[in-house]
Design a protein around this motif. Sequence first.
Motif, mmCIF file in Angstrom:
data_model
loop_
_atom_site.group_PDB
_atom_site.id
_atom_site.type_symbol
_atom_site.label_atom_id
_atom_site.label_comp_id
_atom_site.label_asym_id
_atom_site.label_seq_id
_atom_site.Cartn_x
_atom_site.Cartn_y
_atom_site.Cartn_z
ATOM 1 N N SER A 16 0.832 -1.204 0.000
ATOM 2 C CA SER A 16 0.000 0.000 0.000
ATOM 3 C C SER A 16 0.867 1.255 0.000
ATOM 4 C CB SER A 16 -0.903 0.032 1.241
ATOM 5 O OG SER A 16 -1.780 -1.064 1.266
ATOM 6 N N LEU A 17 0.304 2.297 -0.563
ATOM 7 C CA LEU A 17 0.889 3.630 -0.507
ATOM 8 C C LEU A 17 -0.243 4.631 -0.385
ATOM 9 C CD1 LEU A 17 3.662 3.731 -3.295
ATOM 10 C CD2 LEU A 17 4.036 3.937 -0.828
ATOM 11 N N ARG A 18 0.082 5.760 0.211
ATOM 12 C CA ARG A 18 -0.892 6.843 0.273
ATOM 13 C C ARG A 18 -0.264 8.084 -0.339
ATOM 14 N NH1 ARG A 18 -5.547 8.611 2.335
ATOM 15 N NH2 ARG A 18 -5.716 10.822 2.861
ATOM 16 N N LEU A 19 -0.916 8.617 -1.350
ATOM 17 C CA LEU A 19 -0.489 9.850 -1.978
ATOM 18 C C LEU A 19 -1.256 11.012 -1.372
ATOM 19 C CD1 LEU A 19 -0.372 8.790 -5.736
ATOM 20 C CD2 LEU A 19 1.376 8.518 -3.967
ATOM 21 N N SER A 20 -0.575 12.138 -1.267
ATOM 22 C CA SER A 20 -1.207 13.346 -0.755
ATOM 23 C C SER A 20 -1.010 14.480 -1.750
ATOM 24 C CB SER A 20 -0.603 13.738 0.590
ATOM 25 O OG SER A 20 -0.886 12.780 1.578
ATOM 26 N N CYS A 21 -1.970 15.375 -1.757
ATOM 27 C CA CYS A 21 -1.917 16.547 -2.623
ATOM 28 C C CYS A 21 -2.304 17.754 -1.780
ATOM 29 C CB CYS A 21 -2.865 16.381 -3.806
ATOM 30 S SG CYS A 21 -2.880 17.764 -4.962
ATOM 31 N N THR A 22 -1.404 18.689 -1.663
ATOM 32 C CA THR A 22 -1.655 19.903 -0.891
ATOM 33 C C THR A 22 -1.832 21.073 -1.837
ATOM 34 O OG1 THR A 22 -0.331 19.062 0.949
ATOM 35 C CG2 THR A 22 -0.779 21.424 0.901
ATOM 36 N N ALA A 23 -2.899 21.810 -1.623
ATOM 37 C CA ALA A 23 -3.209 22.949 -2.485
ATOM 38 C C ALA A 23 -2.953 24.253 -1.758
ATOM 39 C CB ALA A 23 -4.663 22.873 -2.933
ATOM 40 N N SER A 24 -2.403 25.195 -2.476
ATOM 41 C CA SER A 24 -2.252 26.549 -1.949
ATOM 42 C C SER A 24 -3.075 27.480 -2.815
ATOM 43 C CB SER A 24 -0.787 26.969 -1.945
ATOM 44 O OG SER A 24 -0.265 26.950 -3.256
ATOM 45 N N PHE A 67 -8.317 1.397 -4.627
ATOM 46 C CA PHE A 67 -7.926 2.781 -4.376
ATOM 47 C C PHE A 67 -9.090 3.545 -3.766
ATOM 48 C CE2 PHE A 67 -4.438 3.342 -7.872
ATOM 49 C CZ PHE A 67 -3.822 2.174 -7.428
ATOM 50 N N THR A 68 -8.774 4.499 -2.902
ATOM 51 C CA THR A 68 -9.790 5.366 -2.309
ATOM 52 C C THR A 68 -9.297 6.804 -2.341
ATOM 53 O OG1 THR A 68 -10.486 3.593 -0.811
ATOM 54 C CG2 THR A 68 -11.176 5.839 -0.276
ATOM 55 N N ILE A 69 -10.102 7.657 -2.959
ATOM 56 C CA ILE A 69 -9.768 9.077 -3.008
ATOM 57 C C ILE A 69 -10.498 9.784 -1.878
ATOM 58 C CG2 ILE A 69 -11.618 9.619 -4.649
ATOM 59 C CD1 ILE A 69 -9.703 11.696 -5.899
ATOM 60 N N SER A 70 -9.868 10.820 -1.346
ATOM 61 C CA SER A 70 -10.470 11.565 -0.244
ATOM 62 C C SER A 70 -10.039 13.024 -0.349
ATOM 63 C CB SER A 70 -10.021 10.981 1.098
ATOM 64 O OG SER A 70 -8.611 11.077 1.248
ATOM 65 N N ARG A 71 -10.679 13.871 0.436
ATOM 66 C CA ARG A 71 -10.294 15.271 0.504
ATOM 67 C C ARG A 71 -10.637 15.835 1.866
ATOM 68 N NH1 ARG A 71 -12.981 18.510 -4.065
ATOM 69 N NH2 ARG A 71 -11.977 20.280 -3.011
ATOM 70 N N ASP A 72 -9.927 16.877 2.243
ATOM 71 C CA ASP A 72 -10.196 17.607 3.484
ATOM 72 C C ASP A 72 -10.182 19.087 3.119
ATOM 73 O OD1 ASP A 72 -10.149 18.914 5.924
ATOM 74 O OD2 ASP A 72 -8.920 17.384 6.887
ATOM 75 N N ASN A 73 -11.358 19.662 2.979
ATOM 76 C CA ASN A 73 -11.446 21.058 2.540
ATOM 77 C C ASN A 73 -10.909 22.028 3.590
ATOM 78 O OD1 ASN A 73 -12.475 20.331 0.059
ATOM 79 N ND2 ASN A 73 -14.610 20.663 0.652
ATOM 80 N N ALA A 74 -10.948 21.645 4.840
ATOM 81 C CA ALA A 74 -10.416 22.511 5.897
ATOM 82 C C ALA A 74 -8.893 22.602 5.828
ATOM 83 C CB ALA A 74 -10.847 21.991 7.256
ATOM 84 N N LYS A 75 -8.267 21.566 5.309
ATOM 85 C CA LYS A 75 -6.808 21.528 5.235
ATOM 86 C C LYS A 75 -6.277 21.713 3.813
ATOM 87 C CE LYS A 75 -6.282 18.504 9.248
ATOM 88 N NZ LYS A 75 -5.726 17.216 9.751
ATOM 89 N N ASN A 76 -7.186 21.893 2.858
ATOM 90 C CA ASN A 76 -6.791 22.056 1.447
ATOM 91 C C ASN A 76 -5.957 20.883 0.951
ATOM 92 O OD1 ASN A 76 -8.058 24.515 1.545
ATOM 93 N ND2 ASN A 76 -6.332 25.694 0.765
ATOM 94 N N THR A 77 -6.398 19.703 1.287
ATOM 95 C CA THR A 77 -5.655 18.518 0.864
ATOM 96 C C THR A 77 -6.578 17.482 0.212
ATOM 97 O OG1 THR A 77 -5.909 17.470 3.024
ATOM 98 C CG2 THR A 77 -3.915 18.762 2.675
ATOM 99 N N ALA A 78 -5.975 16.691 -0.646
ATOM 100 C CA ALA A 78 -6.636 15.538 -1.231
ATOM 101 C C ALA A 78 -5.679 14.356 -1.097
ATOM 102 C CB ALA A 78 -6.983 15.778 -2.690
ATOM 103 N N GLY A 79 -6.258 13.172 -1.051
ATOM 104 C CA GLY A 79 -5.428 11.994 -0.875
ATOM 105 C C GLY A 79 -5.865 10.853 -1.777
ATOM 106 N N LEU A 80 -4.961 9.913 -1.971
ATOM 107 C CA LEU A 80 -5.284 8.700 -2.725
ATOM 108 C C LEU A 80 -4.649 7.531 -1.991
ATOM 109 C CD1 LEU A 80 -6.675 7.624 -5.312
ATOM 110 C CD2 LEU A 80 -4.400 7.614 -6.374
ATOM 111 N N GLN A 81 -5.487 6.754 -1.323
ATOM 112 C CA GLN A 81 -5.028 5.549 -0.642
ATOM 113 C C GLN A 81 -5.023 4.409 -1.643
ATOM 114 O OE1 GLN A 81 -3.923 5.069 2.584
ATOM 115 N NE2 GLN A 81 -3.413 3.005 1.893
ATOM 116 N N MET A 82 -3.865 3.789 -1.819
ATOM 117 C CA MET A 82 -3.722 2.729 -2.816
ATOM 118 C C MET A 82 -3.350 1.428 -2.106
ATOM 119 S SD MET A 82 -1.704 4.839 -5.804
ATOM 120 C CE MET A 82 -0.210 4.975 -4.834
ATOM 121 N N ASN A 83 -4.245 0.463 -2.175
ATOM 122 C CA ASN A 83 -4.027 -0.836 -1.556
ATOM 123 C C ASN A 83 -3.921 -1.921 -2.623
ATOM 124 O OD1 ASN A 83 -4.273 0.406 1.004
ATOM 125 N ND2 ASN A 83 -6.485 0.045 1.030
#
Length: 126
Positions: A16-24, A67-83
């Motif tokens: 597994s890996l988890r990708l993160s995406c941070t937005a500014s 795979f599971t995609i997610s987001r956290d609007n309070a933190k301006n982040t998105a993620g992709l959990q890959m199993n």
Amino acid sequence: VQLQASGGGLVQAGGSLRLSCTASGRDFSRYAMGWFRQVPGKERQFVAVINLSGGRTDYVDSVKGRFTISRDNAKNTAGLQMNSLKPEDTAVYYCAAAPVGSNYYTPIRRSEYDYWGQGTQVTVSS
């Protein structure tokens, strides 16, 4: 919007890996967030998308259930959990942001995305 992807690496098949995406920038919650991947010599391929609020998602068939995609609007982040990763998942993964006018819309075409991260390499060994 500027996007920064991270979390790639080398993993064995089945891992597994988890990708993160941070937005500014502003108005992160106005963008659907997507993940794409690309291997050398091929076009960038849609992997997953999540709508504005995070309640709707869509995936390419080959990653559904893994795979599971997610987001956290309070933190301006998105993620992709890959199993259950497979060697065919090896690619450079890009996060992207698409301006959308509806919370129901989940864009899957590259042309709908205005902003792209720099990409992060995922390598799955057999």
